[in-house]
Design an enzyme around this catalytic site. Structure first.
Site, PDB file in Angstrom:
ATOM      1  N   GLU A   1       1.025  -1.142   0.305  1.00 28.95           N
ATOM      2  CA  GLU A   1      -0.280  -0.338   0.090  1.00 28.95           C
ATOM      3  C   GLU A   1       0.834   1.342  -0.065  1.00 28.95           C
ATOM      4  O   GLU A   1       1.314   1.606   0.750  1.00 28.95           O
ATOM      5  CB  GLU A   1      -0.685  -0.103   1.316  1.00 28.95           C
ATOM      6  CG  GLU A   1      -2.058  -1.127   0.545  1.00 28.95           C
ATOM      7  CD  GLU A   1      -2.677  -0.812   2.694  1.00 28.95           C
ATOM      8  OE1 GLU A   1      -2.796  -0.066   3.653  1.00 28.95           O
ATOM      9  OE2 GLU A   1      -3.987  -1.678   2.500  1.00 28.95           O
TER      10      GLU A   1
ATOM     11  N   GLU B   1      -6.945  -7.339  -0.927  1.00 34.37           N
ATOM     12  CA  GLU B   1      -6.486  -7.073   0.483  1.00 34.37           C
ATOM     13  C   GLU B   1      -8.498  -6.309   0.346  1.00 34.37           C
ATOM     14  O   GLU B   1      -8.299  -5.618   0.151  1.00 34.37           O
ATOM     15  CB  GLU B   1      -5.876  -6.326   1.289  1.00 34.37           C
ATOM     16  CG  GLU B   1      -5.377  -6.304   2.529  1.00 34.37           C
ATOM     17  CD  GLU B   1      -4.862  -5.398   3.233  1.00 34.37           C
ATOM     18  OE1 GLU B   1      -3.614  -5.495   2.746  1.00 34.37           O
ATOM     19  OE2 GLU B   1      -4.836  -4.670   4.172  1.00 34.37           O
TER      20      GLU B   1
END
Ligand SMILES: *[C@@H]1O[C@H](CO)[C@@H](O)[C@H](O)[C@H]1NC(C)=O
Ligand SMILES: *[C@@H]1O[C@H](CO)[C@@H](O)[C@H](O)[C@H]1NC(C)=O
Ligand SMILES: *[C@@H]1O[C@H](CO)[C@@H](O)[C@H](O)[C@H]1NC(C)=O
Length: 322
Positions: free
Chosen positions: A160, A248
């Protein structure tokens, strides 16, 4: 005389009947994955969907990094993909301080996934990976040399990115890692993190990586926090031609806290199912928090057994098999 159907015809026929239960959609059935337009396809060029579970950060739950857990994820969480999450740089360590220990944990999960006929998404769990490029290139070179010949392997070289600087920071990082992986592994899927915790697909869609095959862009969402706005920018990115993989997602808030937002979780499932997208839940974890799929104290031998699933875990397993 009895009619004889050659075995290869039977397997072609079986190969094109898809079950909604991801545990039955194995690597031996689908083989080498590829990206065709915005879709993930199998070795026959048919659309394929991966559904499964992420592990929790390797430094904090190493006890789940072995075959006992992976067996449970396949059989009882009805998954065809598992995602080891390699911690890179935390106050309790990670790859930067213990590369050998961390590499061994991830390898144990990869070996188990190969034995269990599952896909495995190897996550470099970093928020500022452009600051650790040298270590990342070293790791992905080794990983792709060791495992690149297995169709099971999927790379996720940047969990991320916090930054919004797609074109100047994140994209060049991805291009460098792709080049390193492709020198050893010409075709396995690579899933690329997008700006702002893998939410800003619009920034990647505005300046996608050129001249590469079998790459997708990651979307992360937590249904309590990321809702219609996130679906709208994702839809626009897909409509513009960006292939998207949900590496995710959670049913709860972005900080992993409760409650489960069932309405929004179902809206996301509908969004993903309509498009045949692949999705990986966070997480197979027994931490006392809303995002955990397991109740505190769940031993590896009980991973994904019904009586050990949380409210979130039950919803996720239901969708992995239906
Ligand atoms: C996996 O780890 C758990 C916890 O340490 C242990 O109980 C189990 O036997 C291990 N399984 C394998 C296959 O090594
Ligand atoms: C992609 O390939 C085209 C055609 O070969 C070439 O003109 C272009 O410069 C390439 N772009 C990049 C970013 O490599
Ligand atoms: C889920 O999100 C919606 C939209 O933001 C909100 O109206 C609803 O109250 C939330 N539900 C829960 C259980 O938090």
């Amino acid at each position: 005389m009895r009619c004889f159907i050659p075995l290869f015809l039977v397997s072609i026929w079986v190969g094109s009947v898809f079950s909604k239960d991801a545990a039955l959609e194995t690597v031996s059935k689908h083989g080498q994955l590829a990206v065709d337009g915005v879709n993930l396809v199998n070795q026959y060029g048919e659309k394929v969907q991966l559904k499964g579970m992420s592990l929790f950060w390797s430094v904090w739950m190493p006890y789940y990094y072995n075959k006992t857990t992976v067996d449970g994820i396949k059989e009882y969480c009805h998954s065809n993909i598992v995602r080891p999450m390699m911690a890179i740089d935390t106050q309790d360590g990670g790859y930067l301080t213990d590369p050998e220990g961390e590499t061994a944990l991830i390898d144990a999960v990869i070996d188990a996934a190969i034995e269990d006929d599952m896909y495995v998404l190897v996550d470099w769990q970093d928020f500022e990976a452009e600051n650790h490029l040298e270590q990342s290139l070293f790791y992905f070179d080794r990983l792709s040399k060791k495992y690149g010949s297995y169709p099971n392997i999927i790379y996720e070289p940047y969990n991320e990115p916090i930054t919004l600087e797609w074109s100047s920071l994140v994209k060049p990082y991805h291009e460098a890692v792709i080049k390193t992986i492709r020198a050893n592994d010409p075709d396995n899927l690579i899933v690329l993190g997008t700006p702002q915790w893998s939410q800003r697909l619009d920034l990647a869609a505005a300046d996608p990586i050129q001249n590469q095959t079998n790459i997708m862009y990651s979307l992360h969402f937590y249904a309590g926090t990321h809702q219609q706005w996130e679906r709208d920018i994702t839809k626009a990115a897909i409509d513009a031609g960006l292939p998207v993989f949900v590496s995710e997602y959670g049913t709860v808030n972005a900080d992993a806290s409760p409650p489960v937002n069932l309405t929004e979780t179902l809206a996301w499932y509908e969004f993903m199912e309509e498009r045949g997208m692949s999705y990986v839940n966070f997480a197979v974890s027994d931490k006392d928090e809303g995002a955990a799929a397991l109740i505190p104290g769940t031993p590896p031998e009980k991973v994904c057994r019904e009586e050990y699933l949380t409210e979130s875990g039950k919803i996720v397993v239901e969708h992995n098999k239906a």
